[in-house]
Scaffold this motif. Structure first.
Motif, PDB file in Angstrom:
ATOM      1  N   GLU A 111       0.838  -1.211   0.000  1.00 53.67           N
ATOM      2  CA  GLU A 111       0.000   0.000   0.000  1.00 53.67           C
ATOM      3  C   GLU A 111       0.864   1.249   0.000  1.00 53.67           C
ATOM      4  OE1 GLU A 111      -2.620  -0.561   3.310  1.00 53.67           O
ATOM      5  OE2 GLU A 111      -3.789  -2.099   2.271  1.00 53.67           O
ATOM      6  N   ALA A 112       1.943   1.222   0.800  1.00 51.04           N
ATOM      7  CA  ALA A 112       2.831   2.389   0.855  1.00 51.04           C
ATOM      8  C   ALA A 112       3.681   2.445  -0.410  1.00 51.04           C
ATOM      9  CB  ALA A 112       3.720   2.298   2.086  1.00 51.04           C
ATOM     10  N   SER A 113       4.132   3.644  -0.751  1.00 48.66           N
ATOM     11  CA  SER A 113       4.916   3.774  -1.984  1.00 48.66           C
ATOM     12  C   SER A 113       6.332   3.215  -1.822  1.00 48.66           C
ATOM     13  CB  SER A 113       4.956   5.232  -2.426  1.00 48.66           C
ATOM     14  OG  SER A 113       5.377   6.040  -1.348  1.00 48.66           O
ATOM     15  N   HIS A 114       6.790   3.071  -0.582  1.00 48.51           N
ATOM     16  CA  HIS A 114       8.157   2.582  -0.385  1.00 48.51           C
ATOM     17  C   HIS A 114       8.264   1.629   0.804  1.00 48.51           C
ATOM     18  CE1 HIS A 114      10.158   4.904  -3.423  1.00 48.51           C
ATOM     19  NE2 HIS A 114       9.509   6.002  -3.020  1.00 48.51           N
ATOM     20  N   TYR A 115       9.292   0.807   0.743  1.00 52.50           N
ATOM     21  CA  TYR A 115       9.776  -0.011   1.866  1.00 52.50           C
ATOM     22  C   TYR A 115       8.780  -1.078   2.343  1.00 52.50           C
ATOM     23  CZ  TYR A 115      12.751   4.044   1.590  1.00 52.50           C
ATOM     24  OH  TYR A 115      13.546   5.042   1.101  1.00 52.50           O
ATOM     25  N   GLU A 116       7.900  -1.479   1.469  1.00 58.43           N
ATOM     26  CA  GLU A 116       7.023  -2.621   1.792  1.00 58.43           C
ATOM     27  C   GLU A 116       7.231  -3.714   0.734  1.00 58.43           C
ATOM     28  OE1 GLU A 116       3.235  -0.618   4.132  1.00 58.43           O
ATOM     29  OE2 GLU A 116       2.932  -1.455   2.138  1.00 58.43           O
ATOM     30  N   ILE A 117       7.230  -4.929   1.204  1.00 56.65           N
ATOM     31  CA  ILE A 117       7.350  -6.049   0.247  1.00 56.65           C
ATOM     32  C   ILE A 117       6.334  -7.141   0.585  1.00 56.65           C
ATOM     33  CG2 ILE A 117       9.789  -5.715  -0.340  1.00 56.65           C
ATOM     34  CD1 ILE A 117      10.459  -7.975   1.662  1.00 56.65           C
TER      35      ILE A 117
ATOM     36  N   ASP B   1      15.935  -0.994   4.519  1.00 61.47           N
ATOM     37  CA  ASP B   1      15.190  -2.057   5.197  1.00 61.47           C
ATOM     38  C   ASP B   1      13.766  -2.076   4.668  1.00 61.47           C
ATOM     39  OD1 ASP B   1      17.282  -2.877   6.726  1.00 61.47           O
ATOM     40  OD2 ASP B   1      16.833  -1.518   8.386  1.00 61.47           O
ATOM     41  N   TYR B   2      13.266  -3.267   4.459  1.00 61.42           N
ATOM     42  CA  TYR B   2      11.904  -3.416   3.948  1.00 61.42           C
ATOM     43  C   TYR B   2      11.096  -4.274   4.925  1.00 61.42           C
ATOM     44  CZ  TYR B   2      13.643  -1.560  -0.452  1.00 61.42           C
ATOM     45  OH  TYR B   2      14.191  -0.751  -1.404  1.00 61.42           O
ATOM     46  N   THR B   3       9.813  -3.953   5.017  1.00 68.02           N
ATOM     47  CA  THR B   3       8.930  -4.713   5.903  1.00 68.02           C
ATOM     48  C   THR B   3       8.063  -5.657   5.073  1.00 68.02           C
ATOM     49  OG1 THR B   3       8.849  -2.806   7.364  1.00 68.02           O
ATOM     50  CG2 THR B   3       7.174  -4.510   7.722  1.00 68.02           C
ATOM     51  N   VAL B   4       8.003  -6.896   5.536  1.00 67.40           N
ATOM     52  CA  VAL B   4       7.128  -7.868   4.861  1.00 67.40           C
ATOM     53  C   VAL B   4       5.696  -7.589   5.316  1.00 67.40           C
ATOM     54  CG1 VAL B   4       6.611 -10.314   4.511  1.00 67.40           C
ATOM     55  CG2 VAL B   4       8.977  -9.590   4.865  1.00 67.40           C
ATOM     56  N   VAL B   5       4.845  -7.191   4.358  1.00 66.72           N
ATOM     57  CA  VAL B   5       3.452  -6.877   4.729  1.00 66.72           C
ATOM     58  C   VAL B   5       2.480  -7.976   4.318  1.00 66.72           C
ATOM     59  CG1 VAL B   5       3.814  -4.374   4.695  1.00 66.72           C
ATOM     60  CG2 VAL B   5       3.093  -5.564   2.594  1.00 66.72           C
ATOM     61  N   GLY B   6       2.928  -8.864   3.446  1.00 66.93           N
ATOM     62  CA  GLY B   6       2.027  -9.937   3.009  1.00 66.93           C
ATOM     63  C   GLY B   6       2.821 -11.130   2.500  1.00 66.93           C
ATOM     64  N   LEU B   7       2.096 -12.255   2.408  1.00 67.45           N
ATOM     65  CA  LEU B   7       2.740 -13.494   1.930  1.00 67.45           C
ATOM     66  C   LEU B   7       1.943 -14.093   0.761  1.00 67.45           C
ATOM     67  CD1 LEU B   7       3.553 -15.259   5.341  1.00 67.45           C
ATOM     68  CD2 LEU B   7       5.172 -14.046   3.871  1.00 67.45           C
ATOM     69  N   THR B   8       2.663 -14.720  -0.128  1.00 69.96           N
ATOM     70  CA  THR B   8       2.012 -15.460  -1.221  1.00 69.96           C
ATOM     71  C   THR B   8       2.421 -16.931  -1.116  1.00 69.96           C
ATOM     72  OG1 THR B   8       3.890 -15.079  -2.670  1.00 69.96           O
ATOM     73  CG2 THR B   8       2.077 -13.496  -2.806  1.00 69.96           C
ATOM     74  N   ARG B   9       1.758 -17.749  -1.890  1.00 65.31           N
ATOM     75  CA  ARG B   9       2.138 -19.169  -1.916  1.00 65.31           C
ATOM     76  C   ARG B   9       2.370 -19.598  -3.364  1.00 65.31           C
ATOM     77  NH1 ARG B   9      -1.349 -22.017   1.601  1.00 65.31           N
ATOM     78  NH2 ARG B   9       0.309 -21.938   3.130  1.00 65.31           N
TER      79      ARG B   9
ATOM     80  N   PRO C  47      11.935 -18.408  -4.726  1.00 65.26           N
ATOM     81  CA  PRO C  47      10.691 -17.689  -4.409  1.00 65.26           C
ATOM     82  C   PRO C  47      10.751 -16.217  -4.813  1.00 65.26           C
ATOM     83  CG  PRO C  47      11.989 -18.062  -2.434  1.00 65.26           C
ATOM     84  CD  PRO C  47      12.691 -18.781  -3.533  1.00 65.26           C
ATOM     85  N   VAL C  48       9.572 -15.646  -4.953  1.00 71.61           N
ATOM     86  CA  VAL C  48       9.472 -14.265  -5.436  1.00 71.61           C
ATOM     87  C   VAL C  48       9.236 -13.301  -4.263  1.00 71.61           C
ATOM     88  CG1 VAL C  48       8.015 -12.686  -6.795  1.00 71.61           C
ATOM     89  CG2 VAL C  48       8.645 -14.924  -7.715  1.00 71.61           C
ATOM     90  N   ILE C  49       9.877 -12.143  -4.344  1.00 66.85           N
ATOM     91  CA  ILE C  49       9.573 -11.031  -3.428  1.00 66.85           C
ATOM     92  C   ILE C  49       9.052  -9.892  -4.302  1.00 66.85           C
ATOM     93  CG2 ILE C  49      10.641  -9.209  -2.045  1.00 66.85           C
ATOM     94  CD1 ILE C  49      12.387 -11.314  -0.744  1.00 66.85           C
ATOM     95  N   TYR C  50       7.863  -9.402  -3.973  1.00 74.00           N
ATOM     96  CA  TYR C  50       7.273  -8.296  -4.729  1.00 74.00           C
ATOM     97  C   TYR C  50       7.590  -6.986  -4.021  1.00 74.00           C
ATOM     98  CZ  TYR C  50       4.569 -11.674  -7.418  1.00 74.00           C
ATOM     99  OH  TYR C  50       4.188 -12.699  -8.256  1.00 74.00           O
ATOM    100  N   ALA C  51       7.934  -5.989  -4.816  1.00 74.00           N
ATOM    101  CA  ALA C  51       8.156  -4.649  -4.276  1.00 74.00           C
ATOM    102  C   ALA C  51       7.578  -3.656  -5.275  1.00 74.00           C
ATOM    103  CB  ALA C  51       9.657  -4.411  -4.095  1.00 74.00           C
ATOM    104  N   SER C  52       7.457  -2.407  -4.837  1.00 76.30           N
ATOM    105  CA  SER C  52       6.993  -1.402  -5.795  1.00 76.30           C
ATOM    106  C   SER C  52       8.090  -1.225  -6.843  1.00 76.30           C
ATOM    107  CB  SER C  52       6.722  -0.082  -5.078  1.00 76.30           C
ATOM    108  OG  SER C  52       7.950   0.472  -4.650  1.00 76.30           O
ATOM    109  N   LEU C  53       7.721  -0.669  -7.994  1.00 80.92           N
ATOM    110  CA  LEU C  53       8.683  -0.536  -9.091  1.00 80.92           C
ATOM    111  C   LEU C  53       9.917   0.256  -8.654  1.00 80.92           C
ATOM    112  CD1 LEU C  53       8.958  -1.242 -12.132  1.00 80.92           C
ATOM    113  CD2 LEU C  53       8.156   1.049 -12.608  1.00 80.92           C
ATOM    114  N   ASP C  54       9.674   1.374  -7.976  1.00 82.14           N
ATOM    115  CA  ASP C  54      10.801   2.228  -7.559  1.00 82.14           C
ATOM    116  C   ASP C  54      11.728   1.473  -6.613  1.00 82.14           C
ATOM    117  OD1 ASP C  54       9.822   4.228  -9.069  1.00 82.14           O
ATOM    118  OD2 ASP C  54       8.860   5.337  -7.429  1.00 82.14           O
ATOM    119  N   ASP C  55      11.116   0.803  -5.650  1.00 79.41           N
ATOM    120  CA  ASP C  55      11.936   0.072  -4.677  1.00 79.41           C
ATOM    121  C   ASP C  55      12.741  -1.033  -5.368  1.00 79.41           C
ATOM    122  OD1 ASP C  55      11.052   1.604  -2.633  1.00 79.41           O
ATOM    123  OD2 ASP C  55       9.656   0.130  -1.786  1.00 79.41           O
ATOM    124  N   ALA C  56      12.084  -1.748  -6.286  1.00 75.71           N
ATOM    125  CA  ALA C  56      12.772  -2.845  -6.972  1.00 75.71           C
ATOM    126  C   ALA C  56      13.927  -2.306  -7.808  1.00 75.71           C
ATOM    127  CB  ALA C  56      11.784  -3.596  -7.860  1.00 75.71           C
ATOM    128  N   GLN C  57      13.698  -1.136  -8.441  1.00 78.96           N
ATOM    129  CA  GLN C  57      14.786  -0.530  -9.226  1.00 78.96           C
ATOM    130  C   GLN C  57      15.960  -0.187  -8.316  1.00 78.96           C
ATOM    131  OE1 GLN C  57      12.345   2.511 -11.011  1.00 78.96           O
ATOM    132  NE2 GLN C  57      12.394   1.505 -13.022  1.00 78.96           N
TER     133      GLN C  57
END
Lengths: 429, 238
Positions: free
Chosen positions: A159-165, A185-193, A202-212
């Motif tokens: 939901e946040a624009s930064h630092y969430e994965i 530092d990034y905070t894990v806010v959700g999990l996938t299976r 496994p995959v870690i999702y981040a916002s585009l800016d953070d991933a860049q």
């Protein structure tokens, strides 16, 4: 009266142990099928769940999964505005790792030990220790666009624009856990299976800016070095007026540091528009490579993955032949044990087809029960495999049909033996 | 139809040329319904070969067999398997019950073979087991029965299809004298009660007291028939 069932009831322990043996063999066959499906699923999960019809990558590269592909992020605006494109989403995706001590289970330790049998001299002595690096795939996407996590099984989406994965459970991360990726530092806010790549990472999702930032941001010392060299090159290239040369050199260094790159653009084609038409349009005007989702999956199944699949298929075929031979030998032995009874039955006038049916039914029943047992064991053991193993009910049904045919063929040898039994052999004995 | 089974000029040989062995030569015999005959002879005298021919298992090289007046080996392709299950009963030396079937199921199997199923088969099987005094062992497997009980069940199985003839191959050989005589008396009773012709192959001369006549073989030839008047006229004039 079913003679096959009566005989099985009488020789129950023998039949049971034989069926268990066949069942274990068929369990291995089903597991191999499950591993094959697991590899294919791993190779298609990201592509499938993204829901894109087309994948746009750098010209002449098989990106973004099997080869590197990089091009400016702003290309996607142009693609988004093209005719027939419903949605274009810039994606960043690459492998990364963190130093993270894993907690190996006893089973994993055992598997490591097992792997070392006969290969100890081929690896470093310390290889037995579990690796301390966790590898994963970082996918950066623009929240609200395609390419993000399809289903959140715990926590929430970004939901946040930064630092969430959002991380896959296979990373071992928990909701609320903090992890350092790149410089932040990034905070894990959700999990996938089951969100893994074709390498099963496994995959870690981040916002585009953070991933860049995570994937493209260079080391600060390196950046300073690049900046200084770029400015010197620009200033030294021409004797410019310092009033022009200064800002130009600064701009040049910014371009060199630019991380606004993407690896791919996922494109969803508007309903009713032919996918090929849009693909050709993008290729022609944007000088990019465009692949369909199916082609992307195929690319991930190239090379070593394909060879592994072929190797497993061959192994499964060999096991099928072995299963046939085993069922055949067991049925033949069962028949040898009751040659006298067969002779008596023949002498009493029992129809030949009834005697053959008894042999055939036992072989088929052993195959079918063995398959069901093997399937039950396979389903029960799936979670303990280190990589995804997915056998389906369809596989079991298919196996039931195949094993019925195999059992039929395998019983021919026993039936031929029964054919040769002479009813006269019981007279005078 | 006077005879249950009637054989005329039976001959059986194996092999060709120098290796030719004549197992039976010119055997003519007949047995009426309800009669119990013993077939006796030394080893190799042709007893088993004769049993096989009469039991529709082996075709004779020459000669004729009439089973309830029907010429069996007349060149036509008779379904011997069907005739066997409908008209012949077998009793063996070691009973040879099917080990994975209970006593009752062994009898039921013979009934199923002639197309009798369900309650009808069930009651017929129990009736036979009661008649042979082994009804209380109906649910037991052969391995749970004594030798004598097994032979009784084997007799019940042989009777199940209400055969024209029962062929018993040394049914008393595996039993002691007392039990052997008991089985012979039982066969005697069965032949009288059921009106079935029974031919018993035996070595045991003590069993002769229970039979109506003896067919004695030596080197493939018949040297004695219990009642020569019954011996059918040889087609060769012998």
């Amino acid at each position: 009266m079913n003679l096959a069932v009566k005989d099985i009831r009488y020789h129950f322990f023998k039949f049971l142990t034989s069926t268990i043996g066949v069942g274990l063999l068929l369990m291995v066959m089903l597991t191999i099928g499950g591993i094959i499906r697991g590899i294919i699923l791993d190779s298609s999960t990201i592509t499938e769940t993204t829901g894109a019809d087309l994948w746009v990558v750098q010209k002449a590269w098989l990106g973004p999964f099997v080869e590197i592909s990089r091009f400016p992020e702003d290309y996607y605006h142009a693609i988004q505005s093209m005719h027939g494109v419903a949605e274009a989403s810039p994606l960043v995706m690459a492998w990364d790792h963190v130093e993270r001590a894993m907690r190996p289970t006893q089973l994993m330790k055992f598997m490591y030990m097992n792997t070392l049998i006969g290969t100890r001299t081929m690896v470093e002595p310390g290889w037995i220790d579990m690796p301390h690096d966790s590898r994963f795939i970082v996918i950066g996407y623009e929240p609200g666009h395609i390419g993000g996590p399809p289903t959140i099984i715990a926590g929430r989406g970004i939901e946040a624009s930064h630092y969430e994965i959002v991380a896959d459970v296979k990373t071992g991360l928990q909701v609320g856990e903090r992890i350092r990726l790149g410089d932040f530092d990034y905070t894990v806010v959700g999990l996938t299976r089951n969100m893994v790549g074709y390498t099963a990472d496994p995959v870690i999702y981040a916002s585009l800016d953070d991933a860049q930032n995570i994937l493209f941001e260079a080391d600060p010392d390196l950046l300073r070095n690049i900046r200084r060299r770029t400015q010197q090159q620009v200033l030294g290239a021409a004797a410019l007026d310092p009033r022009i040369g200064g800002p130009l050199a600064q701009q040049a260094s910014q371009i060199a540091e630019n991380v606004s790159l993407v690896n791919a653009i996922a494109v969803k084609v508007a309903p009713g528009v032919p996918v090929d038409e849009v693909a050709q349009e993008i290729t022609r005007w944007k000088h990019l490579e465009v692949y369909t989702a199916a082609r992307e999956v195929n690319m991930q199944l190239m090379g070593s993955n394909r060879l592994i699949l072929l190797q497993l298929s061959l192994f499964r075929l060999i096991l099928l032949v072995i299963a046939g031979v085993v069922i055949g030998l067991i049925t033949y032995t069962f028949t040898l044990d009751k040659l006298k009874e067969i002779a008596v039955l023949k002498l009493l006038g029992t129809q030949t087809r009834r005697i053959y049916a008894m042999i055939l039914q036992q072989a088929v029943l052993m195959g079918l029960l063995g398959t069901l047992l093997g399937a039950a064991l396979e389903f029960a053991s799936e979670p303990y495999f280190p990589r995804r193993v997915v056998a389906t009910r369809g596989d079991v049904v298919q196996m039931l049909i195949v094993i019925s045919v195999i059992a039929f063929l395998a019983s021919i040898m026993a039936i031929r033996r029964a054919t040769k039994v002479d009813p006269r052999s019981v007279l005078g004995t | 139809m006077e005879y249950a089974i009637e054989a005329t000029d039976l001959a059986k040989s194996y092999g060709e040329g120098h290796t030719r062995v004549e197992a039976l030569k010119g055997i003519s015999m007949a047995v009426r319904p309800g009669e119990l005959f013993a077939i006796m002879g030394a080893s190799g005298s042709g007893k088993t070969t004769l049993l096989m021919i009469l039991g529709l298992v082996t075709e004779p090289t020459e000669g004729r067999v009439l089973l309830e007046g029907e010429n069996i080996y007349n060149g036509k392709r008779f379904d011997l398997q069907r005739l066997r299950r409908e008209k012949v009963g077998f009793i063996f030396q070691f009973a040879n019950l099917i080990p994975f079937l209970t006593a009752k199921e062994n009898v039921l199997l013979s009934l199923e073979l002639i197309g009798i199923f369900g309650r009808q088969a069930d009651s017929r099987a129990m009736e036979l087991l009661e008649y042979l005094e082994v009804a209380d062992r109906a649910g037991n497997l052969p391995e749970q029965l004594s030798g004598g009980e097994r032979q009784r069940v084997a007799i019940a199985r042989a009777l199940a299809n209400n055969p024209a003839i029962i062929l018993a191959d040394e049914p008393t050989a595996a039993l002691d004298t007392e039990r052997g005589l008991s089985v012979m008396r039982l066969l005697r009773k069965v032949s009288k009660d059921q009106g079935t012709a029974i031919l018993v192959v035996t070595h045991d001369t003590r069993m002769i007291s229970e039979v109506d006549g003896v067919i004695r073989l030596m080197d493939g030839r018949m040297v004695e028939h219990g009642d020569s008047k019954r011996q059918p006229q040889s087609q060769n004039g012998r």
